[in-house]
Scaffold this active site. Sequence first.
Site, short mmCIF file in Angstrom:
data_model
loop_
_atom_site.label_atom_id
_atom_site.label_comp_id
_atom_site.label_asym_id
_atom_site.label_seq_id
_atom_site.Cartn_x
_atom_site.Cartn_y
_atom_site.Cartn_z
N HIS A 1 1.21 -1.22 -0.23
CA HIS A 1 0.13 0.33 -0.17
C HIS A 1 1.04 0.95 0.24
O HIS A 1 0.40 1.90 -0.06
CB HIS A 1 -1.06 0.17 1.31
CG HIS A 1 -1.86 -1.32 1.40
ND1 HIS A 1 -2.71 -1.09 0.83
CD2 HIS A 1 -2.03 -2.11 2.13
CE1 HIS A 1 -3.52 -2.76 0.30
NE2 HIS A 1 -2.94 -3.00 1.89
N HIS B 1 -7.46 -3.99 -0.94
CA HIS B 1 -6.63 -5.90 -1.44
C HIS B 1 -7.21 -6.05 -2.74
O HIS B 1 -7.34 -7.87 -2.65
CB HIS B 1 -6.05 -6.66 -0.51
CG HIS B 1 -6.64 -6.04 0.65
ND1 HIS B 1 -6.62 -4.67 1.94
CD2 HIS B 1 -5.10 -5.52 1.36
CE1 HIS B 1 -6.73 -5.13 2.69
NE2 HIS B 1 -5.23 -4.88 2.74
#
Lengths: 331, 331
Positions: free
Chosen positions: B57, B219
């Site tokens: 991320h 995700h």
Amino acid sequence: MKKFMNDPKNFVPEMLDGIARANPDTLKYVPDYNLIMRADAPSNDRVTILQGSGSGHEPAHVMTVGKGMLTGACPGDVFAAPPMDYVYESAKLLNSDKGVLLLVNNYTGDRMAWEMAKEALEAEDIKVDIAYVNDDVAVQDSTYTVGRRGVAGNFFVMKAAGALAEKGASLEEVKAIAEKVNSVIRTMGIALSGTTPPAKGEPIFTLADDEMEVGVGIHGEPGRRRDKMKSADEIVDELLEAVVSDLPFESGDEVALMINGLGGTPISEQYLLYGIAHRKLAEKGIKVWRSYVGEYCTSLEMAGVSLTLCRVDDELKELLVEPAEIAIRTF
Amino acid sequence: MKKFMNDPKNFVPEMLDGIARANPDTLKYVPDYNLIMRADAPSNDRVTILQGSGSGHEPAHVMTVGKGMLTGACPGDVFAAPPMDYVYESAKLLNSDKGVLLLVNNYTGDRMAWEMAKEALEAEDIKVDIAYVNDDVAVQDSTYTVGRRGVAGNFFVMKAAGALAEKGASLEEVKAIAEKVNSVIRTMGIALSGTTPPAKGEPIFTLADDEMEVGVGIHGEPGRRRDKMKSADEIVDELLEAVVSDLPFESGDEVALMINGLGGTPISEQYLLYGIAHRKLAEKGIKVWRSYVGEYCTSLEMAGVSLTLCRVDDELKELLVEPAEIAIRTF
């Protein structure tokens, strides 16, 4: 082609409108010339620095306008040089008693537009000069270029020239520092995917799932060769070998090391490559003075990176750490 | 899968090594716990703030460590919560007399690891507390989450909490500001492509050439629905409608407006979307106080963006403009 856009014809103006809306206190947008300019420009206390080239390379150049960087940027459409009158009108609007420096990445179309504008400005007794950037070691001539291409190393030219202009230096001094920086930067890039201009709608080139383009240009121009995908270690070896041997950079040199994302490669991969390059330079006795990792000059959504070295001395170090206020990212 | 990497098992450690090498004066890397920490930490003059979650991320969270931001970040592997002992050992190492605040994005795996670590730390009489982030309005429960997911709005929590900690505030005060920010941020994302974890080697999901995933998770978790590709105007309308109606944000409110790139979308498209969203908010009487455009919380190379609004008052404005020194991009 999937892009966040409305009519492809309005891709550039809508992007420029977004930049201006995001920076209402510091930037102004002049739609007639695709111009993004410092809101406090022109000032007779400093040389005006103007750059442009095609759009699609953001943050270069419309997002690197600001205090200590460019005075203005007037790009053409995606991957297209600005029309000569964009440059001419922008330079007239931003003209300063200290003069105007035109920074030009070395592509034939850009040279033509900017050199014609320079002549027209000189005819009106405007003090104007040009400096060129051609840091790409990949190939000698290319699809759109005679000589070497100007790519991500341009960042260091803008940064040093912008810092010196901010200190009140003369046009001659600002041009000299731009040429000095250009003489000590070397870059090579590698692509893992093609890139699709909005109005074209199709990728300029495509790569198979196991292929990469070594030495790619920032408009999808061919590089040195197409090769099978390699490990990060092998890729860094090849980029460093090409860049280091060219200047050449030598043991004892101090450098700024840039890993530049080409648009579609995440920052995690950029830092992974940075770490490898930093370690391998240390093994060669070349000292990394400062890191530059992120997107500086992109090719729309192309997956890939370029590696730039800039050899620094005390003069350049002082200029590169001067504060700069630009459009992108607010922390 | 084409990525700049060596052995996929070393993707995260090699990235972390790169971050540390790029910031030798300000950051330290502790390989045993995947920890990136401020070189000047711990300090008993300020609350320690620790975050983690999965890798993939970036810049969250290992690249947002620094003065005025996180004290440290100890992520797990790509899209995997850190093991409990990473959190426990990192918190012990960074423990301060003022205490430790654990910031946790709301995913079941993360909660488990961080809450177990908190219990273990409390058993050793370490002053520790937790604040949660759950700003994603797309769905109520999700593949890895009970309740709402924590996504890019987390940036505002880190920024405000980090600024207050830097001023010497107490653990209770820093936790309170984190919870206050979490109560006024709302986010929704949209994906144009899937994302491929290095060790998996295959995309988590795929989208056809004319499809987008509305409300996607970071995700690759499903969002609200899969839809045909739409224009930028229509996409902004949908994101704004979902976000604005949720808090709700109302005419007269002042907000920070963030367009966050998910990893594979170029900054040109992000600014195009920003301009549209800014204009449409003005039409609703909602005043954009400050812009945030770029990558704050990505999903590897996923093409897509998220839109976050943060309602600001005088207290938040003061904290959000405090200086922050972080790992990424050196100008």
